[in-house]
Scaffold this motif. Structure first.
Motif, PDB file in Angstrom:
ATOM      1  N   LEU A   1      -8.515   2.923   7.633  1.00 35.36           N
ATOM      2  CA  LEU A   1      -8.969   3.171   6.260  1.00 35.36           C
ATOM      3  C   LEU A   1     -10.218   2.362   5.930  1.00 35.36           C
ATOM      4  O   LEU A   1     -10.875   2.608   4.915  1.00 35.36           O
ATOM      5  CB  LEU A   1      -7.864   2.852   5.254  1.00 35.36           C
ATOM      6  CG  LEU A   1      -6.599   3.695   5.378  1.00 35.36           C
ATOM      7  CD1 LEU A   1      -5.593   3.287   4.313  1.00 35.36           C
ATOM      8  CD2 LEU A   1      -6.919   5.185   5.239  1.00 35.36           C
TER       9      LEU A   1
ATOM     10  N   LEU B   1      -9.677   2.723  -7.247  1.00 35.13           N
ATOM     11  CA  LEU B   1     -10.416   2.966  -8.493  1.00 35.13           C
ATOM     12  C   LEU B   1     -11.197   4.278  -8.481  1.00 35.13           C
ATOM     13  O   LEU B   1     -11.908   4.591  -9.439  1.00 35.13           O
ATOM     14  CB  LEU B   1     -11.410   1.820  -8.745  1.00 35.13           C
ATOM     15  CG  LEU B   1     -10.850   0.397  -8.801  1.00 35.13           C
ATOM     16  CD1 LEU B   1     -12.000  -0.607  -8.941  1.00 35.13           C
ATOM     17  CD2 LEU B   1      -9.878   0.239  -9.968  1.00 35.13           C
ATOM     18  N   HIS B   2     -11.076   5.059  -7.390  1.00 35.97           N
ATOM     19  CA  HIS B   2     -11.804   6.328  -7.270  1.00 35.97           C
ATOM     20  C   HIS B   2     -13.309   6.137  -7.390  1.00 35.97           C
ATOM     21  O   HIS B   2     -13.979   6.866  -8.134  1.00 35.97           O
ATOM     22  CB  HIS B   2     -11.323   7.334  -8.305  1.00 35.97           C
ATOM     23  CG  HIS B   2      -9.858   7.567  -8.231  1.00 35.97           C
ATOM     24  ND1 HIS B   2      -8.992   7.156  -9.205  1.00 35.97           N
ATOM     25  CD2 HIS B   2      -9.110   8.138  -7.275  1.00 35.97           C
ATOM     26  CE1 HIS B   2      -7.764   7.469  -8.854  1.00 35.97           C
ATOM     27  NE2 HIS B   2      -7.802   8.071  -7.691  1.00 35.97           N
ATOM     28  N   THR B   3     -13.813   5.158  -6.643  1.00 35.74           N
ATOM     29  CA  THR B   3     -15.259   4.922  -6.668  1.00 35.74           C
ATOM     30  C   THR B   3     -15.831   5.138  -5.268  1.00 35.74           C
ATOM     31  O   THR B   3     -15.104   5.481  -4.340  1.00 35.74           O
ATOM     32  CB  THR B   3     -15.555   3.471  -7.078  1.00 35.74           C
ATOM     33  OG1 THR B   3     -14.932   2.607  -6.120  1.00 35.74           O
ATOM     34  CG2 THR B   3     -15.008   3.159  -8.452  1.00 35.74           C
ATOM     35  N   SER B   4     -17.113   4.905  -5.149  1.00 35.54           N
ATOM     36  CA  SER B   4     -17.762   4.881  -3.841  1.00 35.54           C
ATOM     37  C   SER B   4     -17.179   3.746  -3.011  1.00 35.54           C
ATOM     38  O   SER B   4     -16.814   2.714  -3.581  1.00 35.54           O
ATOM     39  CB  SER B   4     -19.256   4.598  -4.032  1.00 35.54           C
ATOM     40  OG  SER B   4     -20.012   5.730  -3.785  1.00 35.54           O
ATOM     41  N   PRO B   5     -17.128   3.904  -1.719  1.00 36.03           N
ATOM     42  CA  PRO B   5     -16.620   2.787  -0.914  1.00 36.03           C
ATOM     43  C   PRO B   5     -17.540   1.572  -1.018  1.00 36.03           C
ATOM     44  O   PRO B   5     -18.749   1.712  -1.124  1.00 36.03           O
ATOM     45  CB  PRO B   5     -16.594   3.343   0.508  1.00 36.03           C
ATOM     46  CG  PRO B   5     -17.471   4.547   0.497  1.00 36.03           C
ATOM     47  CD  PRO B   5     -17.474   5.071  -0.896  1.00 36.03           C
ATOM     48  N   ASN B   6     -16.936   0.417  -0.992  1.00 38.26           N
ATOM     49  CA  ASN B   6     -17.638  -0.859  -1.052  1.00 38.26           C
ATOM     50  C   ASN B   6     -17.966  -1.260   0.383  1.00 38.26           C
ATOM     51  O   ASN B   6     -17.196  -1.951   1.043  1.00 38.26           O
ATOM     52  CB  ASN B   6     -16.715  -1.877  -1.735  1.00 38.26           C
ATOM     53  CG  ASN B   6     -17.368  -3.219  -1.944  1.00 38.26           C
ATOM     54  OD1 ASN B   6     -18.591  -3.338  -1.925  1.00 38.26           O
ATOM     55  ND2 ASN B   6     -16.549  -4.236  -2.150  1.00 38.26           N
TER      56      ASN B   6
ATOM     57  N   PHE C   1       0.848  -1.185   0.000  1.00 31.93           N
ATOM     58  CA  PHE C   1       0.000   0.000   0.000  1.00 31.93           C
ATOM     59  C   PHE C   1       0.884   1.235   0.000  1.00 31.93           C
ATOM     60  O   PHE C   1       1.652   1.463   0.936  1.00 31.93           O
ATOM     61  CB  PHE C   1      -0.916  -0.005   1.219  1.00 31.93           C
ATOM     62  CG  PHE C   1      -1.891   1.145   1.230  1.00 31.93           C
ATOM     63  CD1 PHE C   1      -2.956   1.181   0.331  1.00 31.93           C
ATOM     64  CD2 PHE C   1      -1.737   2.200   2.116  1.00 31.93           C
ATOM     65  CE1 PHE C   1      -3.857   2.240   0.322  1.00 31.93           C
ATOM     66  CE2 PHE C   1      -2.628   3.264   2.114  1.00 31.93           C
ATOM     67  CZ  PHE C   1      -3.682   3.287   1.221  1.00 31.93           C
TER      68      PHE C   1
ATOM     69  N   HIS D   1     -12.337   1.693  -3.418  1.00 29.52           N
ATOM     70  CA  HIS D   1     -12.683   3.108  -3.627  1.00 29.52           C
ATOM     71  C   HIS D   1     -11.436   3.967  -3.786  1.00 29.52           C
ATOM     72  O   HIS D   1     -11.414   4.872  -4.603  1.00 29.52           O
ATOM     73  CB  HIS D   1     -13.581   3.635  -2.509  1.00 29.52           C
ATOM     74  CG  HIS D   1     -13.029   3.497  -1.127  1.00 29.52           C
ATOM     75  ND1 HIS D   1     -12.678   2.283  -0.588  1.00 29.52           N
ATOM     76  CD2 HIS D   1     -12.753   4.418  -0.167  1.00 29.52           C
ATOM     77  CE1 HIS D   1     -12.226   2.476   0.646  1.00 29.52           C
ATOM     78  NE2 HIS D   1     -12.253   3.756   0.913  1.00 29.52           N
ATOM     79  N   PHE D   2     -10.409   3.631  -3.005  1.00 29.75           N
ATOM     80  CA  PHE D   2      -9.156   4.386  -3.123  1.00 29.75           C
ATOM     81  C   PHE D   2      -8.428   4.030  -4.417  1.00 29.75           C
ATOM     82  O   PHE D   2      -7.886   4.900  -5.102  1.00 29.75           O
ATOM     83  CB  PHE D   2      -8.267   4.097  -1.910  1.00 29.75           C
ATOM     84  CG  PHE D   2      -6.965   4.834  -1.936  1.00 29.75           C
ATOM     85  CD1 PHE D   2      -6.935   6.208  -1.808  1.00 29.75           C
ATOM     86  CD2 PHE D   2      -5.761   4.151  -2.104  1.00 29.75           C
ATOM     87  CE1 PHE D   2      -5.725   6.905  -1.838  1.00 29.75           C
ATOM     88  CE2 PHE D   2      -4.556   4.829  -2.131  1.00 29.75           C
ATOM     89  CZ  PHE D   2      -4.533   6.211  -2.002  1.00 29.75           C
TER      90      PHE D   2
END
Lengths: 568, 568
Positions: free
Chosen positions: A502, A518-523, A437, A515-516
């Motif tokens: 996180l 792929l810049h999406t909403s958190p799963n 990470f 989400h981090f």
């Protein structure tokens, strides 16, 4: 005398006095009632209907009391806030029970966790009942998955969990009850009947097993389900076990009586490579392979029956409600040897052994990985081609094999455990499970995605597996804290402690860090996974005493009861 | 006849029959139907009370309809879920209005954002009304803060926001109405009255200003509030402005009529260094310094009145409800010159100028920072000693100075803007504002904490400031995309785009990353900050067209209406 005439026989005032006294009695009894029982409240609730506008968007019909208190319908609340509630009926009263979550219990061990004990809460798991388990293979004795592929395939994680659930049940349940129907130690003939005069059953000394066994011979041409038949007639124990060695093709059939409209079913275990089949009437088929060397088999007849009737062309087995009323008899056909025909209430250790054996035999010798031969698609990521290795699979495999070594003391399990470490030192690109990470923290990936996905529960299962192996080495071989297993475990724990925040959404946890990446909403993790996170943390805290874990256990437990993180 | 004897006079069975009948009557009466009110719904709502058990922990009284629908009290819902609701009264009916959030409007510009235009939604801000503003200094014309220190200190961010709110109001409001009471162009005597025969008011040509001005002279010994008095009698415009140059100590007092029980108040602006004072009766005092060179002053009389009456020994000014009914008159005392005595409905550009001037004069020449001379304590972090620099302060300062240059064209503002970049290139340890997230992403810190805190809104304000300066250089000086401002802006935007998901809680946003840095619960942003996050993203998306920002604007807007991230 009618009530009316009673009332007439007394003055109005006196009647009212009497009535008042009873009402007071009633009131008092309501006040005195135990706190569990509801009726302490004044149930006179004058209300009117009132419209409620939700976020300037839609109307919901609410109620308004005479004191101008607003009441909102639970239907709305349930949908809007994703909470749970149902009416419960108790002796004498009803109560509505509201729950933030639909979660099961968090792991809360009474004795310290060890590599040789119960695995988390797995004693309550029933892996074979999952609708994504096609059936328990007659060849290997372990489940075949349909989770990501309809055909059915061996999924190491599922097999490990199957093994661990039976191991944990073995550790926690009382010993099974057993009926031995044939062990070839007494006279044979009285118990057996034959469908054909050319069927033969005789006692023989088997030198390999150093035991008397039953030799059976029937003509090759007789139909499936006929042959030499042993009456069982058991209405209580539905796990069939026996030792078997076939000399030629043949079958072993079991006749069951059920509460189903079909009444009688026969499960045929046949020396071929069929996975499972069902004639849509009363016959279910499982292949058991050649079985040409002695093997100990245990079959959960109810599972075999349900998976057969529920056979499906989708990825989900049909839910089947059927109850076995009697295991009537067993029929052998062909030529072979059988011994120790038993019905018992459980055979967990055999099932655990089958899982351990599968883990041992199906480890890729080159990479040390339990390869998953199914393409895996995670939303937003490139598809992972068949043959991938999972850190969770490695971890769960190690948890199984550590227990297998502890119980069976076969050194081959140590060899497999050592090999299982290899993928932890290779990156996903190199076919391993290791990720990093932001150039800082080592991670073990449940799914070797591009980019990394950092699935939390899979990571923690891998840490538990590493812990188990490390502990086994310490306790049974006197190893210290040097070497690969402690290092991999400690690196992982460092990352876990650092990165846990996180996964904290303030009212839920996150399943992964997509989400981090792929810049999406958190799963957001559903409550089932949230409880898994908590159980894993409880386990890892119990063995590490890392205070950060304790803090997160406290905070995240609160989320199950709607206690969310504070805002500024 | 006692109740007891009634009971005795009837058989037990009959009594029980009677009792049962009454209890049934009572039961029926508990199922209620009270019609009235709203139009479109069926108002026949028969309900009974039912207890509801919340998360196995506590009881809440709910209602149950005859169709077994459950209604929960809004009081409970509001507390448990932290939502909002109130009864609204419309013509002919009432309606209950439920809101997920108490948020203000998100920035939604009608024209594209530019460095010379309205700043975000600041045209709706009223910085001086905040209870953490002690008062508007008579010396500098800008607010003094009590946010982190009771004494009152100049806080660059607050001053910048004061400046930007007046700039934005200047850009959006219609031109003010004005009454000029004295500009020394006409005959003087009729308007002025004197408390003492030695008071004198005369017209003079001022060569510095190249204008006729009023010279006033009163004895030094006369009491405060007496002297030469100019009748104003204005009931509409409460912003007093004038040009002033004092030759010796003196004062300028304004008499106000209000709706307060005290009726008449006098605000005294005195040539000393007093911040603010109030005699707890009818006199309020502000120091204006020596004022020995010509200065243009604008005083918001209502703000000056309220801050005076509301003066407090705590960090929060008292809320004061008072209305000015008339600005009666102005009295000068001492010796000096005054010109252009005006009452207007606003003086935004003067107030913006005062803020710009403060930003220019109070920038630390060595570091380029607007230093904050107050110790700052953030929970969990080491205290930051007085003298720290904030990336947010630098950014907001740059947004002010970019507009100041655009309006006033004074090159000194460009010098200050260039200097303001310096802290962006130095780490917090070096006295700057730069941090790095896990060796990867550059960040500009609102608070230079140890460890870094990564406050989101402050970071975005710093990016907007950098964008403003960068745009000013492009538009007014023809600069390209080379040089420090574009580089700092682009590095920051890269980090923002990458790190935005870390602030996403799935139903709220996080104020900062202290949970990651300190291993604590996330610091959930209250709705006010959530809307700030959204407004800043809207602004930065409008100028960058970065698609990730758009995605987060959509997701995060949904949170205001309860649309949360999906769970798996």
């Amino acid at each position: 005398m009618s009530v009316k005439s009673i009332e007439e026989s007394l003055s109005k005032d006196k009647l009212n006095e009497l009535k008042q006294q009873w009402l007071n009695e009633l009131k008092t009894s309501q006040i005195l009632s135990v706190p569990d029982e509801p009726p302490q409240t004044d149930s006179q609730v004058p209300v009117s209907a009132i419209q409620c506008l939700i976020n300037d968007e839609k109307m919901v019909q609410c109620l308004k009391s005479s004191k101008s208190e607003i009441y909102m319908p639970f239907d709305f609340i349930q949908n809007y806030f994703d909470v749970y509630g149902k009416m419960k009926h108790y002796d004498g009263y009803d109560r509505f029970e509201f729950q933030q979550s639909n979660a099961k219990d968090v792991y809360n061990p009474k004795t310290p966790y060890t590599y040789s004990g119960v695995f988390m809460t797995f004693e309550t798991s029933n892996v074979e009942a999952r609708d994504r388990v096609k059936c328990i293979s007659g060849i290997t004795g372990v489940p075949l998955s349909t989770q990501w592929h309809i055909e059915g395939y061996y999924y190491g994680i599922q097999i490990a969990q199957f093994g661990m659930s039976h191991y944990s049940k073995h550790m926690t349940q009382k010993p099974p009850t057993k009926q031995v129907y044939e062990n070839a130690e007494e006279s044979v003939q009285p118990r057996w009947t034959f469908s054909n005069k050319n069927c033969l059953v005789e006692k023989k000394k088997d030198f390999e097993r150093n035991s008397q066994v039953i030799k059976f011979t029937t003509p090759d041409s007789i139909p499936l389900g006929s042959g030499a038949s042993l009456v069982l007639g058991n209405t209580m124990e539905f796990i069939l076990s026996f030792d078997l060695k076939m000399v030629a093709n043949g079958s072993l059939s079991v006749v069951l009586e059920t509460n189903d409209k079909m009444k009688q079913y026969t499960i045929h275990y046949i020396t071929n490579s069929l996975v499972i089949d069902y004639d849509l009437k009363s016959n279910i088929y499982y292949g058991i392979g050649p079985s040409s060397t002695w093997r100990h088999m245990a079959r959960d007849l109810l599972t075999d029956l349900k998976k057969g009737i529920g056979i499906s062309t989708t990825r989900h087995a049909k839910k089947v409600k059927v109850v076995i009323q009697k295991v009537s008899r067993l029929i052998v056909r062909g030529r072979g040897y059988i011994d120790n025909v038993t019905l018992s209430s459980s055979e967990h250790l055999t099932q655990f052994f089958d899982a351990s054996q599968w883990m041992y035999l199906n480890q890729d010798k080159e990479t040390g990985g339990w390869k998953n031969y199914v393409e895996r698609k995670l939303e937003g990521f490139e598809a992972i081609p068949s043959g991938w290795i999972s850190a969770m699979g490695q971890g769960q495999g190690m948890s199984v094999l550590s227990r297998a070594y502890h119980v069976f003391h076969d050194p081959k399990y140590i060899v497999a455990l050592s090999r299982a470490l290899q993928p932890f030192t290779k990156s996903s690109e190199q076919g391993g499970v290791r990720a990093t990470f932001l150039k800082t923290y080592t991670w073990y990936e449940e799914y070797p995605t591009k980019p990394s996905s950092f699935v939390l529960n899979g990571f923690m299962y891998s840490l538990i597996g590493l812990y188990d192996f490390k502990s086994l080495l310490e306790h049974e071989f006197g190893f210290g804290s040097n070497g690969e297993p402690p290092k991999l475990y400690h690196d992982g724990m460092t990352s876990l402690t650092a990165m846990l925040p996180l996964y904290d959404g303030g009212s839920h946890t996150f399943y992964d860090l997509r989400h981090f990446m792929l810049h999406t909403s958190p799963n957001v993790a559903r409550w089932g996974y949230h409880v898994t996170h908590l159980s894993q943390l409880v386990l890892l805290y119990s063995v590490s005493r890392e205070p950060v874990l304790k803090k997160f256990i406290n905070n995240w437990s609160g989320y199950l009861k709607g206690k969310v993180a504070k805002h500024n």
